[in-house]
Design a protein around this motif. Structure first.
Motif: not given
Length: 482
Positions: A115-120, A220-230, A441-448
């Motif tokens: 994901t490139v998103m933060t503040g999910i 087997i996707g991994g998207f979550s409705t929260h930044d902290a995932s599961i 740099d992509v451990s959290a997101h790819y936005g950077g």
């Protein structure tokens, strides 16, 4: 090449895909998040485009050839990735650039989960639902549904099935007709999703979170409705349910079909690929647990909980998180990341090279060692009691070689955009294996990342979802010759 029938199919599939914009409209109206117009606009644009493509060729009645199937499959994923980005471009929350929107859309449809998103947590509910829905359709729903309905429209579906279905042995059908095969897989996929959603709900998730996470778990996707995932829920029960459905969804859906039809689970434990797959998970969990305990990263019970969940999540290429495995001690981040290269079983929603290919490569390597000792012996490679033909083994080695070559080329390309080695290596691996989270740099997101790197990774996601050859064959001169 039958371009007119290809356009007809593409138009039909685009019109069918436009219907996926309607459920988020209902979600938006229910939660009053003000985004219903955006999805209505995306629905109209997608439907109108599909209709305009279909209208001039709607009378065409021709059968698909194998080459047509490859082209339709590639166009299908590419075009849907582009049109799936429309709501994300039109939305003010988040307001994404075109490259970011396409990246997020392709990541969902290919079940990559990058994901490139933060503040999910602060995003509108309709956007959150839409992201989860993209992954669910991408996991198996869209292609299986398309294969099921194409014969009704006078279009043969077997070529699409062969082009899309992962794994080295693609021609085996669960039922005599491809339509029945597609419907059987669809029902199993839907049943697993419902069971997973109910499990999450009973374990304490809200209905919205339960449905959304069941979509991305079974896919087997991994998207979550929260930044902290599961990890947001901090619930052992939810993690156990998630672990179970990730493990099950990464097993060949053909085995699920036989379990449903024959009312038995014995064949799971007799299948060589499943045994090897479960063995990889078990050994990796034990090793991760050992390292986490001896380094005092977590207390023993907490270490077991984290090790089981994160190993299954990464190894099956799901990408959910309850801990930041990228900062685990010594070699663990690298070990878990390498496990994702094997991925799930053939015929599952998992990514990676597929467990059966790794198993065949190991068996072939062992045979070559035996031939050094007995050069004149005839030593077959077997899966269970069935010998594997040299043609299949050659195809597996060919896939493995091209996979690694593509990995190296894309790694060099990413390094050329200015990324450091750890970030570039893990970003290519995470997208090519449809894993999602990487290292550096992509451990959290790819936005950077810069835009060039994002486009390269979009191509990597498509390569991974289409198992490399399906996409690369379009770049060969022989494919376009009459």
């Amino acid at each position: 090449m039958h371009y007119r029938v290809i356009l007809r199919i593409l138009g039909i599939l685009l019109m069918v895909f436009s219907l996926s914009m309607l459920p988020p409209v209902g979600v938006s109206m229910f939660y009053e998040d003000g985004h219903s117009f955006i999805f209505v606009a995306a629905f109209v644009i997608t439907l109108a485009t599909g209709f305009l493509i279909w209208l001039p060729v709607y009378r065409v009645r021709e059968d698909l050839r194998t080459r047509d199937g490859f082209l339709v499959t590639v166009l299908f994923w590419t075009v849907l990735g582009l049109f799936g980005a429309i709501p994300l471009v039109l939305s003010e929350s988040p307001h994404l650039s075109i490259v970011d929107a396409v990246f997020e859309s392709l990541s969902g449809l290919t079940t990559t989960g990058a994901t490139v998103m933060t503040g999910i947590d602060t995003l509108p509910e309709s956007i959150l639902y839409y992201r989860q829905q993209l992954q669910w359709f991408g996991g198996m729903g869209i292609i299986v549904l398309a294969v099921a309905i194409l014969p009704m429209l006078g279009i043969g579906g077997m070529q699409l099935y062969r082009a899309e279905t992962p794994g080295p042995v693609k021609d085996s059908k669960l039922t005599p007709r491809i339509t029945e095969t597609a419907k059987a897989l669809w029902y199993i996929y839907l049943s697993l999703t419902i069971a997973c959603a109910v499990g999450y709900w009973l374990a304490g998730m809200t209905p919205f979170d339960a449905i959304g996470h069941s979509f991305s778990t079974v896919a087997i996707g991994g998207f979550s409705t929260h930044d902290a995932s599961i990890g947001y829920f901090d619930s052992p029960a939810i993690e156990m349910i998630c672990t179970f459905f990730m493990t099950v969804s990464a097993i060949n859906f053909g085995l699920h079909f036989f379990a449903w039809r024959q009312r038995t689970f014995r064949h799971y434990f007799e299948d060589p690929e499943v045994k090897f797959y479960l063995g990889i998970l078990f050994v990796t969990i034990l090793f991760a647990l050992f390292v986490l305990v001896i380094t005092a990263t977590y207390p023993p019970v907490e270490a077991l909980r984290k090790a089981v969940f994160m190993v299954v999540s990464v190894a099956t290429t799901t990408g959910f998180g309850t801990a930041d495995f990228a900062h685990w001690p010594v070699m663990l981040p690298f070990l878990l990341f390498v496990a994702a290269f094997a991925g799930g079983c053939a015929g599952s929603t998992g990514g990676g090279m597929k467990v059966i290919r790794i198993l065949l490569i190991l068996k072939q390597g062992y045979r070559e060692i035996q031939r050094l000792v007995h050069p004149n012996a005839v030593i077959p490679v077997k899966l269970g009691n069935k010998p594997i033909s040299d043609r299949v083994l050659q195809a597996v080695w060919g896939f493995f070689s091209v996979y690694l070559l593509v990995f190296v080329v894309m790694l060099i390309a990413l390094l050329g955009t200015g990324l450091d080695q750890v970030t570039a290596w893990s970003a290519v691996g995470a997208t090519l294996n449809n894993l999602g989270p990487g290292l550096g740099d992509v451990s959290a997101h790819y936005g950077g990342l810069n835009d060039t790197a994002k486009w390269i990774l979009c191509f990597a996601m498509l390569l991974g979802r289409l198992e490399v050859f399906t996409l690369l064959v379009l770049f060969t001169p022989a494919f376009w010759k009459r």
